[in-house]
Design an enzyme around this catalytic site. Sequence first.
Site, short mmCIF file in Angstrom:
data_model
loop_
_atom_site.label_atom_id
_atom_site.label_comp_id
_atom_site.label_asym_id
_atom_site.label_seq_id
_atom_site.Cartn_x
_atom_site.Cartn_y
_atom_site.Cartn_z
N SER A 161 0.90 -1.21 0.04
CA SER A 161 0.02 -0.04 -0.03
C SER A 161 0.71 1.08 0.00
O SER A 161 2.26 1.18 0.42
CB SER A 161 -0.81 0.05 1.32
N TYR A 174 -2.49 -0.90 9.98
CA TYR A 174 -2.45 -1.18 8.67
C TYR A 174 -1.06 -0.78 8.10
O TYR A 174 -0.51 -1.35 7.38
CB TYR A 174 -3.71 -0.37 8.14
N1 LIG Z 1 -8.25 -0.60 -1.98
C1 LIG Z 1 -7.22 0.32 -1.97
O1 LIG Z 1 -7.28 1.30 -2.25
C2 LIG Z 1 -6.15 -0.55 -1.56
C3 LIG Z 1 -4.91 0.19 -1.65
C4 LIG Z 1 -3.55 -0.48 -1.34
C5 LIG Z 1 -3.46 -1.75 -1.05
N2 LIG Z 1 -4.78 -2.49 -0.82
C6 LIG Z 1 -4.77 -4.00 -0.53
O2 LIG Z 1 -5.01 -4.81 -1.53
C7 LIG Z 1 -5.64 -5.80 -0.91
C8 LIG Z 1 -6.95 -6.16 -1.60
O3 LIG Z 1 -7.81 -4.92 -1.00
P1 LIG Z 1 -9.32 -4.79 -1.66
O4 LIG Z 1 -9.54 -3.16 -1.38
O5 LIG Z 1 -9.64 -5.19 -2.65
O6 LIG Z 1 -10.06 -5.24 -0.32
P2 LIG Z 1 -11.30 -6.07 -0.04
O7 LIG Z 1 -11.99 -5.71 1.31
O8 LIG Z 1 -12.25 -5.69 -1.11
O9 LIG Z 1 -10.76 -7.24 0.03
C9 LIG Z 1 -10.04 -7.95 1.01
C10 LIG Z 1 -10.59 -9.65 1.04
O10 LIG Z 1 -9.80 -10.17 2.20
C11 LIG Z 1 -10.51 -11.12 2.80
N3 LIG Z 1 -10.14 -11.30 4.05
C12 LIG Z 1 -9.99 -10.28 5.28
N4 LIG Z 1 -9.43 -10.90 6.30
C13 LIG Z 1 -9.10 -12.40 6.05
C14 LIG Z 1 -8.74 -13.52 6.44
N5 LIG Z 1 -8.39 -13.41 7.94
N6 LIG Z 1 -8.73 -14.67 5.87
C15 LIG Z 1 -8.97 -14.72 4.69
N7 LIG Z 1 -9.46 -13.62 3.80
C16 LIG Z 1 -9.60 -12.61 4.51
C17 LIG Z 1 -11.88 -10.14 2.78
O11 LIG Z 1 -12.86 -11.00 3.16
C18 LIG Z 1 -11.87 -9.34 1.32
O12 LIG Z 1 -12.65 -10.56 0.37
C19 LIG Z 1 -5.43 -5.73 0.44
O13 LIG Z 1 -4.26 -6.43 1.01
C20 LIG Z 1 -5.50 -4.33 0.85
O14 LIG Z 1 -4.81 -3.84 1.97
C21 LIG Z 1 -5.94 -1.94 -1.24
#
Ligand SMILES: NC(=O)c1ccc[n+]([C@@H]2O[C@H](COP(=O)([O-])OP(=O)(O)OC[C@H]3O[C@@H](n4cnc5c(N)ncnc54)[C@H](O)[C@@H]3O)[C@@H](O)[C@H]2O)c1
Length: 278
Positions: A161, A174
């Site tokens: 991130s 985070y």
């Molecule tokens: N959305 C953004 O702007 C952004 C930016 C930087 C990084 N990210 C990272 O990208 C990745 C995906 O993010 P996203 O925005 O699609 O989020 P999201 O919340 O849509 O997806 C995250 C998924 O992880 C699953 N999850 C959470 N805890 C879990 C566990 N203990 N075991 C199994 N599954 C679990 C959730 O059920 C969900 O399906 C994450 O690691 C997030 O931190 C997102």
Amino acid sequence: MIPLHENLAGKTAVITGGSGVLCSAMARELARHGMKVAILNRTAEKGQAVVKQIMAAGGTACSVSADVLDRRSLVQAKEDILGRFGSVELLINGAGGNHPDAITDVETYVEAGEGQSFFDMDEGGFSTVFSTNFTGAFLASQVFGKELLKADSPAIINLSSMSAYSPMTKVPAYSAAKASINNFTMWMAVHFAETGLRVNAIAPGFFLTKQNHDLLINRDGTLTGRSNKIIAGTPMKRFGKPEDLLGTLLWLADESYSGFVTGVTVPVDGGFMAYSGV
Ligand SMILES: NC(=O)c1ccc[n+]([C@@H]2O[C@H](COP(=O)([O-])OP(=O)(O)OC[C@H]3O[C@@H](n4cnc5c(N)ncnc54)[C@H](O)[C@@H]3O)[C@@H](O)[C@H]2O)c1
């Protein structure tokens, strides 16, 4: 549309958090290139919806229930996946998220306002958020790593991130976890370099998804103050779309494109990291 990466066809990708907004887009894309995709989520039903989309488009996928903080459930998932698909060539550590217990209500301590301060944050909630975003990637890498080492040109791709570099206000657990992901990506890359297993990460900029929705969108649908700051800090002046990540994903997954690349975290951020704000 991105040209097909024939090198990926027939291989298996395991994606933790694969039913999430960003990782489900990755799952659909990898399936389009002929990969067999295993979606891991705590609730298999959520993954099943993505599997249906993939199968409707002619791809191969399965949804398996696993909690990235529970080694036993990961081992069970691995056995299930090996039974169906026979091998694992790519692991995407995408599971992540935040929780109100690990978020301060104000950006800085002196800012006026009610609500949760640094001193009110719950230790358990803080640890869970840190573990979900960091230890989960460690555990999944341990559980699937031995299978990856048996494969031809395997790879791990972690999700970092922008908060790994300069931590975002309000989300200390985070941010610390994502900084650890960058460090761990380099550590694993070095540790496994001579085996052929490459370990890299993608650091998305700001994408509108479920996990950050309440921080970025007001109840009436308008952008929050935080969103306006993000757009002002993003030279391309927009949020990312899940498709923006796919070219980088394919580059890092496909050994014929990135065979000498390991230990890097690639920002996909519309210029956010390059911009000083001045
Ligand atoms: N959305 C953004 O702007 C952004 C930016 C930087 C990084 N990210 C990272 O990208 C990745 C995906 O993010 P996203 O925005 O699609 O989020 P999201 O919340 O849509 O997806 C995250 C998924 O992880 C699953 N999850 C959470 N805890 C879990 C566990 N203990 N075991 C199994 N599954 C679990 C959730 O059920 C969900 O399906 C994450 O690691 C997030 O931190 C997102």
